[in-house]
Design an enzyme around this catalytic site. Structure first.
Site, PDB file in Angstrom:
ATOM      1  N   HIS A 186       0.826  -1.218   0.000  1.00 32.45           N
ATOM      2  CA  HIS A 186       0.000   0.000   0.000  1.00 32.45           C
ATOM      3  C   HIS A 186       0.856   1.261   0.000  1.00 32.45           C
ATOM      4  CE1 HIS A 186      -3.918  -1.836   1.641  1.00 32.45           C
ATOM      5  NE2 HIS A 186      -4.058  -1.458   0.400  1.00 32.45           N
ATOM      6  N   ARG A 293       5.050  -8.378 -15.932  1.00 28.79           N
ATOM      7  CA  ARG A 293       5.815  -9.397 -15.182  1.00 28.79           C
ATOM      8  C   ARG A 293       4.859 -10.062 -14.201  1.00 28.79           C
ATOM      9  NH1 ARG A 293      10.284  -5.291 -15.357  1.00 28.79           N
ATOM     10  NH2 ARG A 293      12.125  -6.375 -16.107  1.00 28.79           N
ATOM     11  N   ARG A 329       3.649 -11.793 -19.850  1.00 29.57           N
ATOM     12  CA  ARG A 329       4.702 -12.806 -19.782  1.00 29.57           C
ATOM     13  C   ARG A 329       4.297 -13.871 -18.775  1.00 29.57           C
ATOM     14  NH1 ARG A 329      10.636 -11.230 -17.949  1.00 29.57           N
ATOM     15  NH2 ARG A 329       9.670 -11.095 -15.891  1.00 29.57           N
ATOM     16  N   GLU A 427      16.300 -13.860 -24.487  1.00 23.22           N
ATOM     17  CA  GLU A 427      17.145 -13.425 -23.377  1.00 23.22           C
ATOM     18  C   GLU A 427      18.230 -14.436 -23.050  1.00 23.22           C
ATOM     19  OE1 GLU A 427      14.787 -12.774 -19.837  1.00 23.22           O
ATOM     20  OE2 GLU A 427      13.517 -14.502 -20.236  1.00 23.22           O
ATOM     21  N   ASN A 450      18.336  -7.587 -19.929  1.00 20.22           N
ATOM     22  CA  ASN A 450      18.828  -7.761 -18.551  1.00 20.22           C
ATOM     23  C   ASN A 450      19.470  -9.138 -18.412  1.00 20.22           C
ATOM     24  OD1 ASN A 450      17.409  -5.411 -18.318  1.00 20.22           O
ATOM     25  ND2 ASN A 450      15.768  -6.251 -17.070  1.00 20.22           N
ATOM     26  N   ASP A 451      18.746 -10.158 -18.857  1.00 22.72           N
ATOM     27  CA  ASP A 451      19.305 -11.511 -18.785  1.00 22.72           C
ATOM     28  C   ASP A 451      20.265 -11.780 -19.933  1.00 22.72           C
ATOM     29  OD1 ASP A 451      18.389 -12.794 -16.440  1.00 22.72           O
ATOM     30  OD2 ASP A 451      16.372 -12.844 -17.274  1.00 22.72           O
ATOM     31  N   ARG A 461      25.731 -10.541 -12.498  1.00 22.15           N
ATOM     32  CA  ARG A 461      25.771  -9.088 -12.295  1.00 22.15           C
ATOM     33  C   ARG A 461      25.859  -8.682 -10.827  1.00 22.15           C
ATOM     34  NH1 ARG A 461      19.684  -7.055 -13.781  1.00 22.15           N
ATOM     35  NH2 ARG A 461      19.055  -9.122 -14.398  1.00 22.15           N
ATOM     36  N   CYS A 498      12.321  -5.365 -24.011  1.00 30.94           N
ATOM     37  CA  CYS A 498      11.730  -4.990 -22.725  1.00 30.94           C
ATOM     38  C   CYS A 498      12.769  -4.976 -21.601  1.00 30.94           C
ATOM     39  CB  CYS A 498      10.557  -5.894 -22.383  1.00 30.94           C
ATOM     40  SG  CYS A 498      11.001  -7.627 -22.329  1.00 30.94           S
TER      41      CYS A 498
HETATM   42  C1  PEP Z   1      15.154  -9.169 -19.108  1.00 33.30           C
HETATM   43  O1  PEP Z   1      15.752 -10.184 -18.742  1.00 33.30           O
HETATM   44  O2  PEP Z   1      15.669  -8.283 -19.817  1.00 33.30           O
HETATM   45  C2  PEP Z   1      13.761  -8.945 -18.706  1.00 33.30           C
HETATM   46  C3  PEP Z   1      13.050  -7.937 -19.178  1.00 33.30           C
HETATM   47  O3  PEP Z   1      13.233  -9.802 -17.798  1.00 33.30           O
HETATM   48  P1  PEP Z   1      13.467  -9.660 -16.213  1.00 33.30           P
HETATM   49  O4  PEP Z   1      14.204  -8.381 -15.977  1.00 33.30           O
HETATM   50  O5  PEP Z   1      12.120  -9.701 -15.616  1.00 33.30           O
HETATM   51  O6  PEP Z   1      14.269 -10.877 -15.967  1.00 33.30           O
HETATM   52 MG    MG Z   2      14.638 -11.858 -17.904  1.00 29.56          MG
END
Ligand code: PEP
Ligand code: MG
Length: 539
Positions: A186, A293, A329, A427, A450-451, A461, A498
């Site tokens: 909240h 997500r 997703r 990814e 990101n992955d 990372r 994304c």
């Molecule tokens: C990614 O891996 O770039 C991604 C968008 O998924 P998440 O950050 O949720 O792993």
């Molecule tokens: Mg990911």
């Protein structure tokens, strides 16, 4: 420096105001007679309702209708004749008003907490809030009046109840810090709605931070700096000024078409974790949801969300986006995203383990519930399904089989649904290397940098010794991105991104040149990303 979870963007600089626990110990209160105890109870209830009504109307004006509903719910609960009559019965059996309130509220709290349902559990915390307010009214104790804290206050508390948060005067509060909570609590929802920077889950914040201490709060990175130096204050003051100025100037991009200076049409979508996030997406004129997500629906709770709860969440987002694309997703758990009640086995290498699509395919009952909920929600908007962490064609084929089975089930039940396009996240290096083959199997790609950066560079990372290698601009990662986009283009399917890199102004020119169609970013980055794209011109 203290670390927490940044749940509301911005930098807050100011003096700490510790909102400590107020004692509601009533052991010294003596019973007079039933009549007077009932009268005391009634007075406390009346003043609670009156005060809550005022708060609800203030918050409706200052924040919004939805946020005020939380408080209006408290009035409805307390107006339940059963609750009050139970308290009166307790008084008739010799309890003081305080004890009657405590006993009856605790009974409701136990009852609501024992049910395996998030909304019902939430009601337990609402009753706790009611109990504490009534006890304070009966004992005549006053908590710090949050509504009158001086300008530039940084509020620090173990947690903020909805009624506490609703008293916040956003002109005087520069930041919020709590010891518990996450993006979906909240406090986080209200802080974002009010535009106050917030860092939650800062361990022992109310003990480490002292009243009146100078504090810097970084709502982007989830950092809290206590007793900062002059240099740090100057640095963050200029960061905050820059942030506010940029935020203001970006408003001209609200509702503007995302088209490069040489006329190439692109789209800026948003990443969300909960239906409530859609409000921010719409405010910033996101052109779709590029990544929902869904694991956030499974977090911060004691059990799996039902098909019905998931359907409610997906259809709410689809309806709110009013025909714009919503890419949902499927559950991406494992790795760093643990969900205790799913009892995922501890693994030596969780990032290379039983996670995401792998886990879902091995747990078809759980996966089917999610797919059924998504398919059912499809009639309310423009929904697409996206699979995370795909590494081979077999996974896509197995997911397609499962989707087909769910569709057949729904058909035989006579439940409506639409044909939902299927896409995959790119990814992993494996997915990049077979992206030509994957493109023949699916309707769209979304690149998860990101992955992808971590897996391509073989770097964790979180490991400071190798963090210099976690870099999307490394040629290996750049080639992976280019190859994916080109293979999608060759096959004529839509390709988006994304991962965080989609909002990186240094990368956007390459992405446009390679042909990326859709950039999915956090709501707060939509306008900046649109600006960067609109200003781009091929040399
Ligand atoms: C990614 O891996 O770039 C991604 C968008 O998924 P998440 O950050 O949720 O792993
Ligand atoms: Mg990911």
């Amino acid at each position: 420096m203290l670390k927490g979870i940044g749940v509301s963007q911005g930098y807050g600089i100011g003096k700490a105001v510790i909102i400590g626990d107020i004692s509601t110990d009533y052991s010294n209160v003596k019973y007079t007679d039933a009549e007077s105890e009932k009268a005391r109870l009634q007075n406390a209830v009346d003043s609670f309702i009156e005060e809550t009504k005022k708060l609800a109307s203030d918050i409706k004006e200052a924040v919004g209708e939805k946020e005020a509903e939380i408080l209006e719910g408290h009035i409805v609960m307390l107006s339940d004749p059963f609750m009050i009559s139970q308290m009166q019965e307790n008084i008739d059996s010799g309890s003081i008003a305080e004890k009657a309130v405590d006993t009856v509220c605790n009974m409701f709290i136990d009852m609501f907490s024992s049910v395996d349902d998030e909304l019902t559990n939430q009601r337990a915390s609402d009753v706790k809030d009611i109990r504490d307010s009534l006890l304070k009214a009966l004992l005549g104790v006053k908590s710090i009046d949050i509504s009158t804290v001086p300008k530039n206050s940084v509020l620090v508390a173990k947690d903020f109840t909805p009624s506490m948060t609703s008293k916040i005067n956003k002109n005087n509060v520069s930041a919020i810090i709590t010891e518990v909570g996450g993006v979906t609590s909240h406090s986080a929802i209200l802080a974002r709605a009010m535009g106050i920077p917030a860092v939650l889950s800062v361990v022992n914040a109310t003990e480490i931070i002292k009243d009146g201490m100078q504090i810097i709060t970084d709502g982007f990175k989830g950092k809290v700096i206590t007793c900062p130096s002059e240099i740090e204050i100057d640095k963050y003051t200029s960061l905050q000024n820059k942030y506010l100025k940029e935020k203001e100037s970006l408003k001209e991009y609200i509702g503007k078409e995302t088209v490069t200076a040489d006329g190439i049409k692109k789209a800026v979508y948003a990443n969300i974790g909960k239906p409530e996030d859609v409000q921010n997406v719409l405010q910033n004129s996101g052109e779709g949801i590029g990544l929902f997500r869904t694991e956030f629906l499974f977090m911060d709770r004691a059990n799996e969300p039902t098909e019905e709860e998931q359907f409610e969440a997906y259809s709410t987002v689809a309806r709110a986006m009013n025909g714009k694309e919503v890419i949902i997703r499927t559950l991406d758990i494992g790795g760093d995203k643990d969900i205790p009640y799913l009892h995922i086995e501890k693994e030596e290498n969780p990032f290379l383990g039983h996670r995401a699509i792998r886990y879902c395919l091995d747990n078809p009952e759980l996966f089917k519930k999610q797919i059924r909920a998504i398919l059912r929600a499809s009639v309310y908007g423009n929904i697409k399904i996206m699979l995370p962490l795909v590494t081979c064609l077999e996974e896509v084929k197995a997911a397609k089989e499962l989707i087909k089975k769910c569709a057949e089930e729904l058909n035989s039940e006579g439940t409506q649904f639409k044909n939902v396009p299927l896409g995959v996240m790119i990814e992993t290096p494996a997915a990049v290397l077979i992206s030509d083959l994957l493109a023949k199997e699916v309707d769209f790609f979304s690149i998860g940098t990101n992955d992808l950066t971590g897996y391509t560079m073989a770097v964790d990372r979180g490991n400071a010794n190798v963090s210099n290698l976690y870099n999307t601009f490394q040629p290996a990662v750049m080639r992976a991105i280019e190859m994916t986009i080109k293979n999608a283009k060759k096959a004529g399917i839509q390709v988006g991104m994304c991962g965080e890199a989609a909002a990186d102004a240094r990368l956007i020119p390459n992405l446009i040149e390679w042909g990326l169609d859709e950039f999915s970013v956090t709501s707060g980055s939509i306008l900046q990303t649109r600006k960067t794209i609109c200003e781009y011109k091929q040399k």
